[in-house]
Design a protein around this motif. Structure first.
Motif, PDB file in Angstrom:
ATOM      1  N   VAL A 213      45.274  33.572  39.204  1.00 19.63           N
ATOM      2  CA  VAL A 213      45.491  34.411  40.381  1.00 19.63           C
ATOM      3  C   VAL A 213      44.851  33.615  41.522  1.00 19.63           C
ATOM      4  CG1 VAL A 213      45.156  36.671  41.430  1.00 19.63           C
ATOM      5  CG2 VAL A 213      45.243  36.458  38.933  1.00 19.63           C
TER       6      VAL A 213
ATOM      7  N   LEU B  34      37.518  45.678  38.133  1.00 18.21           N
ATOM      8  CA  LEU B  34      37.841  44.249  38.215  1.00 18.21           C
ATOM      9  C   LEU B  34      36.661  43.341  37.889  1.00 18.21           C
ATOM     10  CD1 LEU B  34      39.695  44.154  41.677  1.00 18.21           C
ATOM     11  CD2 LEU B  34      40.770  43.850  39.451  1.00 18.21           C
TER      12      LEU B  34
ATOM     13  N   PRO C 191      48.089  36.914  35.065  1.00 20.65           N
ATOM     14  CA  PRO C 191      48.360  35.598  34.504  1.00 20.65           C
ATOM     15  C   PRO C 191      47.119  34.719  34.584  1.00 20.65           C
ATOM     16  CG  PRO C 191      49.330  35.785  36.684  1.00 20.65           C
ATOM     17  CD  PRO C 191      48.701  37.115  36.383  1.00 20.65           C
TER      18      PRO C 191
ATOM     19  N   SER D 242      26.556  41.406  48.936  1.00 19.03           N
ATOM     20  CA  SER D 242      27.832  41.999  48.497  1.00 19.03           C
ATOM     21  C   SER D 242      28.078  43.306  49.239  1.00 19.03           C
ATOM     22  CB  SER D 242      27.817  42.246  46.993  1.00 19.03           C
ATOM     23  OG  SER D 242      27.811  41.021  46.313  1.00 19.03           O
TER      24      SER D 242
ATOM     25  N   ARG E 137      26.235  44.772  43.926  1.00 17.72           N
ATOM     26  CA  ARG E 137      25.002  44.483  43.180  1.00 17.72           C
ATOM     27  C   ARG E 137      23.968  43.729  44.005  1.00 17.72           C
ATOM     28  NH1 ARG E 137      26.248  39.565  38.970  1.00 17.72           N
ATOM     29  NH2 ARG E 137      27.892  38.540  40.170  1.00 17.72           N
TER      30      ARG E 137
ATOM     31  N   GLY F  25      34.021  44.881  41.392  1.00 11.97           N
ATOM     32  CA  GLY F  25      34.547  43.534  41.663  1.00 11.97           C
ATOM     33  C   GLY F  25      35.190  43.404  43.040  1.00 11.97           C
TER      34      GLY F  25
ATOM     35  N   ARG G  18      37.718  41.339  25.179  1.00  8.69           N
ATOM     36  CA  ARG G  18      38.220  41.999  26.395  1.00  8.69           C
ATOM     37  C   ARG G  18      39.489  42.780  26.052  1.00  8.69           C
ATOM     38  NH1 ARG G  18      38.229  38.683  31.960  1.00  8.69           N
ATOM     39  NH2 ARG G  18      37.862  40.785  32.746  1.00  8.69           N
TER      40      ARG G  18
ATOM     41  N   GLY H  88      41.240  31.238  39.423  1.00 12.90           N
ATOM     42  CA  GLY H  88      41.812  31.198  38.086  1.00 12.90           C
ATOM     43  C   GLY H  88      41.714  29.858  37.385  1.00 12.90           C
TER      44      GLY H  88
ATOM     45  N   LEU I 265      27.226  46.022  36.696  1.00  8.90           N
ATOM     46  CA  LEU I 265      27.993  46.398  35.500  1.00  8.90           C
ATOM     47  C   LEU I 265      27.095  46.971  34.401  1.00  8.90           C
ATOM     48  CD1 LEU I 265      30.764  43.701  34.871  1.00  8.90           C
ATOM     49  CD2 LEU I 265      31.020  46.072  35.612  1.00  8.90           C
TER      50      LEU I 265
ATOM     51  N   THR J 137      34.178  42.308  45.858  1.00  2.00           N
ATOM     52  CA  THR J 137      33.936  41.108  46.670  1.00  2.00           C
ATOM     53  C   THR J 137      34.674  39.891  46.127  1.00  2.00           C
ATOM     54  OG1 THR J 137      31.982  40.679  45.337  1.00  2.00           O
ATOM     55  CG2 THR J 137      31.627  41.785  47.453  1.00  2.00           C
ATOM     56  N   GLY J 138      35.344  40.029  44.981  1.00  2.13           N
ATOM     57  CA  GLY J 138      35.978  38.877  44.339  1.00  2.13           C
ATOM     58  C   GLY J 138      37.286  38.468  44.996  1.00  2.13           C
ATOM     59  N   LEU J 139      37.872  37.428  44.442  1.00  2.00           N
ATOM     60  CA  LEU J 139      39.144  36.903  44.961  1.00  2.00           C
ATOM     61  C   LEU J 139      40.214  38.000  44.972  1.00  2.00           C
ATOM     62  CD1 LEU J 139      40.657  33.741  45.061  1.00  2.00           C
ATOM     63  CD2 LEU J 139      41.783  34.894  43.185  1.00  2.00           C
ATOM     64  N   ILE J 140      40.309  38.744  43.873  1.00  3.17           N
ATOM     65  CA  ILE J 140      41.335  39.784  43.776  1.00  3.17           C
ATOM     66  C   ILE J 140      40.844  41.067  44.455  1.00  3.17           C
ATOM     67  CG2 ILE J 140      42.717  41.170  42.167  1.00  3.17           C
ATOM     68  CD1 ILE J 140      42.245  38.806  40.125  1.00  3.17           C
TER      69      ILE J 140
ATOM     70  N   HIS K 240      31.780  35.447  35.434  1.00  2.00           N
ATOM     71  CA  HIS K 240      32.554  34.294  34.947  1.00  2.00           C
ATOM     72  C   HIS K 240      31.653  33.137  34.547  1.00  2.00           C
ATOM     73  CE1 HIS K 240      36.012  36.338  37.093  1.00  2.00           C
ATOM     74  NE2 HIS K 240      36.395  36.221  35.853  1.00  2.00           N
TER      75      HIS K 240
HETATM   76  N1  LIG Z   1      41.401  34.922  39.336  1.00  4.78           N
HETATM   77  C1  LIG Z   1      42.159  34.800  38.244  1.00  4.78           C
HETATM   78  O1  LIG Z   1      42.929  33.864  38.152  1.00  4.78           O
HETATM   79  C2  LIG Z   1      42.143  35.803  37.119  1.00  4.78           C
HETATM   80  C3  LIG Z   1      43.063  35.632  36.083  1.00  4.78           C
HETATM   81  C4  LIG Z   1      43.064  36.526  35.025  1.00  4.78           C
HETATM   82  C5  LIG Z   1      42.151  37.575  35.034  1.00  4.78           C
HETATM   83  N2  LIG Z   1      41.253  37.701  36.050  1.00  4.78           N
HETATM   84  C6  LIG Z   1      40.315  38.822  36.010  1.00  4.78           C
HETATM   85  O2  LIG Z   1      40.437  39.616  37.190  1.00  4.78           O
HETATM   86  C7  LIG Z   1      39.147  40.152  37.531  1.00  4.78           C
HETATM   87  C8  LIG Z   1      38.785  39.770  38.951  1.00  4.78           C
HETATM   88  O3  LIG Z   1      38.851  38.348  39.032  1.00  4.78           O
HETATM   89  P1  LIG Z   1      38.453  37.547  40.360  1.00  4.78           P
HETATM   90  O4  LIG Z   1      39.075  36.220  40.246  1.00  4.78           O
HETATM   91  O5  LIG Z   1      38.699  38.384  41.563  1.00  4.78           O
HETATM   92  O6  LIG Z   1      36.882  37.396  40.125  1.00  4.78           O
HETATM   93  P2  LIG Z   1      35.759  36.723  41.069  1.00  4.78           P
HETATM   94  O7  LIG Z   1      36.351  36.232  42.334  1.00  4.78           O
HETATM   95  O8  LIG Z   1      34.987  35.780  40.206  1.00  4.78           O
HETATM   96  O9  LIG Z   1      34.823  37.973  41.412  1.00  4.78           O
HETATM   97  C9  LIG Z   1      34.059  38.604  40.419  1.00  4.78           C
HETATM   98  C10 LIG Z   1      33.638  39.955  40.926  1.00  4.78           C
HETATM   99  O10 LIG Z   1      32.898  40.626  39.908  1.00  4.78           O
HETATM  100  C11 LIG Z   1      31.633  41.018  40.436  1.00  4.78           C
HETATM  101  N3  LIG Z   1      30.651  40.969  39.356  1.00  4.78           N
HETATM  102  C12 LIG Z   1      30.466  39.997  38.437  1.00  4.78           C
HETATM  103  N4  LIG Z   1      29.490  40.325  37.602  1.00  4.78           N
HETATM  104  C13 LIG Z   1      29.032  41.533  37.999  1.00  4.78           C
HETATM  105  C14 LIG Z   1      28.008  42.402  37.528  1.00  4.78           C
HETATM  106  N5  LIG Z   1      27.254  42.077  36.485  1.00  4.78           N
HETATM  107  N6  LIG Z   1      27.826  43.583  38.180  1.00  4.78           N
HETATM  108  C15 LIG Z   1      28.590  43.917  39.254  1.00  4.78           C
HETATM  109  N7  LIG Z   1      29.577  43.127  39.746  1.00  4.78           N
HETATM  110  C16 LIG Z   1      29.771  41.959  39.115  1.00  4.78           C
HETATM  111  C17 LIG Z   1      31.331  40.016  41.533  1.00  4.78           C
HETATM  112  O11 LIG Z   1      30.374  40.570  42.424  1.00  4.78           O
HETATM  113  P3  LIG Z   1      29.396  39.656  43.370  1.00  4.78           P
HETATM  114  O12 LIG Z   1      30.195  39.323  44.594  1.00  4.78           O
HETATM  115  O13 LIG Z   1      28.244  40.522  43.643  1.00  4.78           O
HETATM  116  O14 LIG Z   1      29.064  38.409  42.576  1.00  4.78           O
HETATM  117  C18 LIG Z   1      32.727  39.874  42.150  1.00  4.78           C
HETATM  118  O15 LIG Z   1      33.011  40.989  42.986  1.00  4.78           O
HETATM  119  C19 LIG Z   1      38.180  39.622  36.471  1.00  4.78           C
HETATM  120  O16 LIG Z   1      38.097  40.546  35.426  1.00  4.78           O
HETATM  121  C20 LIG Z   1      38.871  38.365  35.988  1.00  4.78           C
HETATM  122  O17 LIG Z   1      38.462  37.965  34.699  1.00  4.78           O
HETATM  123  C21 LIG Z   1      41.235  36.846  37.099  1.00  4.78           C
END
Ligand SMILES: NC(=O)c1ccc[n+]([C@@H]2O[C@H](COP(=O)([O-])OP(=O)(O)OC[C@H]3O[C@@H](n4cnc5c(N)ncnc54)[C@H](OP(=O)(O)O)[C@@H]3O)[C@@H](O)[C@H]2O)c1
Length: 293
Positions: A163, A71, A160, A36, A32, A7, A137, A170, A52, A9-12, A75
């Motif tokens: 994020v 991470l 929370p 990325s 993936r 994860g 989860r 979020g 994943l 490349t994601g926000l967190i 989504h």
């Molecule tokens: N942001 C929030 O408010 C929040 C709140 C509570 C919990 N969380 C949890 O914290 C974690 C990170 O959240 P985030 O907001 O940073 O998520 P995000 O910005 O949506 O990023 C998702 C990340 O997961 C990767 N990903 C998704 N499916 C995948 C797969 N099948 N194989 C490999 N990589 C995959 C994406 O890669 P690509 O770039 O390749 O798509 C990306 O790096 C998640 O578990 C989320 O549920 C987030």
């Protein structure tokens, strides 16, 4: 430490890579796609090709590292079936990462959510809910934490509902997307239910502290704002986007509607004292001022 992360490349994850590199760690990051991989490389991480569902790639990444932070999550909240698919995929991935680290005493840090507790702010000692659309989860996080007794330094960072960074991310981010789509800023019920929040840069700092020092089998709260009333969140979104703000039925938010309607403030008092973590970045309501129409 040489840290394997999913994860990235994601926000967190992007905030986390910067935090780890700034503090002397090296990062191997699951990628993936070509785009990325390029983004991860630009951020200072070494890309590790896989996804994943590719359990051998996950195991091999974990095997070459000194510790793992997981991470990644798909989504897709379009239907209950889609959510169940994402949860099953993540559960298998987390189980494979944990299995690879058994007997190594290396850290495995995973994400979780802060639990809702009726009438008060939840704490690190409260159990996770295992029902509802994302209850699976919680079950996989609990299984990962149980690996503490099998030589894995597992820990969960409970995030929370929101994020955020630059006003995005979020549940508040989903409210914004729904508002743009519908042409008004809706909140479920009377909007007095409270959601906790944290800035992604503060969450990243906590992931690093947990990686470096958390004892095995522990859970931590990455909470900066204990709880903002959802109608106050919607009010800022509506004002920034120039849209009317109003109450809507919870089913407008699909499978997440019931979670959106729940009052769920949360505290990080124990985390702040035990790990010396202090959130420093803007609150959610201040950060939402970055939204552009
Ligand atoms: N942001 C929030 O408010 C929040 C709140 C509570 C919990 N969380 C949890 O914290 C974690 C990170 O959240 P985030 O907001 O940073 O998520 P995000 O910005 O949506 O990023 C998702 C990340 O997961 C990767 N990903 C998704 N499916 C995948 C797969 N099948 N194989 C490999 N990589 C995959 C994406 O890669 P690509 O770039 O390749 O798509 C990306 O790096 C998640 O578990 C989320 O549920 C987030």
């Amino acid at each position: 430490m040489h840290v394997f992360i999913t994860g990235g490349t994601g926000l967190i994850g992007s905030a986390l890579i910067a935090e780890l590199v700034r503090n002397g760690h090296t990062v191997l990051a699951l990628a993936r796609s070509d785009s990325s991989a390029a983004a991860l490389q630009a951020a200072g991480a070494e890309p590790w090709r896989g996804e994943l569902a590719d359990l051998p790639a996950l195991r091999a990444g974990a095997a070459t590292s000194d510790g793992v932070i997981h991470l990644a999550f798909g989504h897709d909240f379009s239907s209950l079936a889609a959510v169940a698919r994402m949860v099953a995929e993540e559960s298998a991935a987390l189980a494979a990462l944990g299995d690879e680290l058994i007997g190594s005493n290396r850290p495995l840090i995973t994400v979780s959510g802060t639990p809702p507790v009726p009438g008060r702010s939840s704490t690190e000692a409260d159990p996770l809910p295992v029902d509802g659309p994302v209850g699976g989860r919680s079950r996989s996080v609990t299984s990962a934490l149980e690996l503490a007794s099998r030589g894995v330094r597992t820990a969960a960072v409970r995030l929370p509902r929101t994020v955020h960074n630059e006003g995005k991310g979020g549940f508040a981010g989903l409210l914004t997307e729904t508002a743009r789509h519908n042409g008004f800023a809706g909140y479920p019920g009377d909007g007095t239910q409270r959601w906790p929040a944290v800035h992604a840069l503060d969450a990243a700092a906590l992931f690093r502290l947990v990686l470096e020092m958390a004892p095995a089998g522990t859970a931590w709260h990455a909470v900066a704002d204990q709880g903002d009333a959802v109608r106050d969140i919607a009010a800022v979104i509506g004002r920034r986007l120039g849209l009317e703000v109003r109450s809507v039925p919870e089913n407008l938010f699909g499978p997440l509607g019931s979670i959106f309607a729940t009052d769920q403030p949360s505290s990080s008092a124990h985390t702040q004292v035990a790990l010396g973590w202090q959130p420093r970045h803007p609150s959610l309501l201040a950060d939402l001022e970055n939204l552009q129409p």
